[in-house]
Design an enzyme around this catalytic site. Structure first.
Site, short mmCIF file in Angstrom:
data_model
loop_
_atom_site.label_atom_id
_atom_site.label_comp_id
_atom_site.label_asym_id
_atom_site.label_seq_id
_atom_site.Cartn_x
_atom_site.Cartn_y
_atom_site.Cartn_z
CE LYS A 183 35.05 46.26 37.03
NZ LYS A 183 34.13 46.77 35.99
N GLY A 236 32.88 36.17 34.96
CA GLY A 236 33.14 36.77 33.66
C GLY A 236 33.88 35.76 32.78
CB SER A 237 35.79 36.16 29.68
OG SER A 237 36.92 36.93 30.06
CB VAL A 240 38.66 38.73 32.54
CG1 VAL A 240 38.73 39.73 33.70
CG2 VAL A 240 38.63 39.50 31.22
N GLY A 241 39.30 35.96 34.10
CA GLY A 241 39.39 35.20 35.36
C GLY A 241 40.82 34.77 35.65
CD GLU A 258 30.54 30.06 37.84
OE1 GLU A 258 30.91 29.45 38.86
OE2 GLU A 258 30.28 29.51 36.76
CB CYS A 292 27.91 31.12 32.44
SG CYS A 292 28.07 32.70 33.14
CD GLU A 393 31.16 31.50 27.52
OE1 GLU A 393 32.16 32.14 27.87
OE2 GLU A 393 30.25 31.16 28.30
C1 UN1 Z 1 25.01 33.06 34.30
O1 UN1 Z 1 24.74 32.89 33.13
O2 UN1 Z 1 26.09 33.59 34.64
O3 UN1 Z 1 20.90 29.05 35.78
C2 UN1 Z 1 24.12 32.74 35.42
C3 UN1 Z 1 20.74 30.05 35.10
C4 UN1 Z 1 20.58 31.39 35.79
C5 UN1 Z 1 21.90 31.98 36.12
C6 UN1 Z 1 22.86 32.05 35.00
N1 UN1 Z 1 19.79 31.20 36.97
O4 UN1 Z 1 20.74 30.00 33.89
#
Ligand code: UN1
Length: 503
Positions: A183, A236-237, A240-241, A258, A292, A393
């Protein structure tokens, strides 16, 4: 075929379930629009329901019975073909991705390349996937443990790396012998569909990979709660995680999460400032800050603070903002109106908290920017560790600059957030570099490089509220998508019973 055209030439894309492109039972679709120009309608996607998700899980559960028995090297061969197909289609996949989520072409090419690299890398596990052999306690007995698949994997992916992240999860799942229901984020269904199409064209059998588009509340929850789904992998956030984790708990699934980050770049007084500024520009404003791993905090030694800030602001003011399909553009829009509103809220919050707006701070909505969700790249200085702009964040083009008087203070500030994904130090002192590397409580650490740019063959993930102890990428991904079976082969049973009695 994956699509059909309406009279207005807008393509309606379908779900892919049990080897066929099918509409949702809802009869409803949702729009996929370009965040750089909302007049640009990319396509219509299925607004799926829990019943669609269930059908996809049915198909994946059936397909598992055979896919788990396909020899792993053979599964790997199919995946090698998929990697080559993605590589061949890189340019068109990158263009589709820029159109649907806004990041600039150089970055969407990188995203597709990450999927290529991950697929090649993990396809090779089809001929490795090593287990262990070990001596047995008994004579005439052999002991080993092997990796085995778990079954159906529910994969829920974000919009910021719309092809790379699905590949991080789906390829290890498949090579290990699992089947998949994907999804993708509702903002980036086309990149997910492109990825799935490459897998189909490479020869992945029917039911092994299923794609269901739609909202988390309808489709996501149904996947996460289905008892036949044995693994859930979510990026995701953090909010939600947490919900995914709670919903998956009653059926004892393996859950890989993650989530958020508030990553720090620490700049010491002996740093190469030119290098550090370059790292902060791309770490902070690459992907419009929507990573992230984005370097949303910079902690600078007070001795070099003013020189650093002057050059950082000068370079950030020169960034070109606009439609990422134009090769001259360096930073695209926020992904949607909600994300832009969040950015604008945090600009107000930072000002109210007493931070100084060193540059940026406004939406761009004139001329070429009129139809998109553009915002100036924004730097706050005079930020203190307790401010919300230093703690939360933002997931947008906003960087907070703080000061420190020592490495120890920088490390304390760096660790003083709920997240723990990535951190970096700029210094020429090897002792400082190794101290920071050891003491930053993050899953990823960089020396003299920004907090972004992870490579596919190393584990990726974070500590504290960023993750739940798992890693993806590298061979660490196999820990999520396989479990161990220990096997004892007794080839002289009678004799051994006699031995056991006497020993
Ligand atoms: C993400 O932001 O969820 O290391 C992944 C990095 C990228 C992946 C980021 N290769 O910034």
């Amino acid at each position: 075929m994956s699509s059909s055209s309406t009279a207005t030439t807008v393509t309606t894309y379908q779900n892919y379930i049990d080897g066929a492109w099918v509409p949702s039972e809802s009869g409803k679709t949702f729009d996929n629009r370009n965040p750089a120009n909302t007049d640009d309608l990319i396509g219509l996607f299925q607004k799926s329901t829990a019943a669609d998700a269930k059908r996809a899980v049915d198909a994946a559960a059936r397909a598992y019975e055979d896919w788990r028995l396909v020899p792993a090297p053979k599964r790997g061969e199919i995946l090698f073909r998929a990697a080559q197909i993605i590589a061949d289609r890189k340019e068109s996949f990158a263009r589709d991705m820029t159109r649907e989520m806004g990041k600039v072409l150089a970055e969407t090419r990188g995203d597709v390349q990450e999927a290529v690299d991950m697929t090649f890398f993990l396809a090779g596990e089809g001929r490795r996937m090593h287990g262990q052999t070990t001596p047995s306690e008994l004579r005439n007995k052999f002991a080993m443990s092997t990796r085995v698949p778990l079954g159906v994997c529910g994969i829920v992916t974000p919009w910021n790396f719309p092809m790379a992240i699905p590949s991080w999860k789906i390829i290890p799942a498949l090579v290990a012998g699992n089947t998949v229901v994907l999804k993708p984020a509702t903002l980036t269904p086309l990149s997910a569909l492109n990825f799935v199409t490459a897998l189909i064209d490479a020869g992945v059998p029917k039911g092994v990979v299923n794609l269901v588009t739609g909202g988390g509340g309808d489709v996501g929850n149904a996947i996460v709660e289905d008892p036949r789904v044995r693994v859930v992998s979510f990026t995701g956030s953090t909010d939600v995680g947490r919900e995914v984790s709670l919903r998956a708990a009653p059926t004892f699934k393996k859950v890989h999460l993650e989530m958020g980050g508030k990553n720090v770049i620490m700049i010491m007084d002996d740093a190469d400032l030119e290098l550090a500024v370059e790292g902060c520009v791309w770490g902070g404003f690459g992907t419009t800050g929507q990573r992230c791993t984005a370097a949303s905090r910079v902690v600078v030694h007070e001795k070099v603070h003013d020189a650093f800030v002057a050059e950082f602001v000068r370079q950030v003011k020169r960034l070109t903002i606009g439609d990422g399909l134009d090769e001259k553009i360096q930073m695209g829009p926020s992904v949607n109106e909600g994300q832009l509103a969040t950015v604008m809220d945090y600009v107000k919050i930072g000002q109210k908290e007493g931070a100084t707006l060193a540059c940026g701070g406004h939406r761009l909505d004139q001329g070429a920017h009129a139809k998109g969700f553009f915002h100036e790249p924004t730097i706050f200085t005079g930020v203190t560790p307790d401010m919300r702009v230093a703690q939360e964040e933002i997931f947008g083009p906003v960087v907070s600059v703080l000061t420190c008087a020592s490495l120890e203070e920088a490390i304390a500030i760096g660790n003083g957030v709920i997240y723990g994904l990535s951190a970096s130090v700029y210094t020429r002192d090897i002792n400082k570099a190794f101290t920071a590397m050891r003491d930053l409580d993050t899953g990823i650490f960089y020396v003299n490089a920004p907090t972004i740019g992870a490579e596919v063959h190393l584990p990726f993930g974070g500590t504290k509220a960023t993750g739940n102890g798992h890693r993806e990428a590298g061979i660490a991904a196999l820990e999520v998508f396989s479990e161990w079976k220990s096997i004892y082969v007794d080839f002289s049973a009678k004799l051994q019973r006699a031995q056991m009695d006497t020993e």
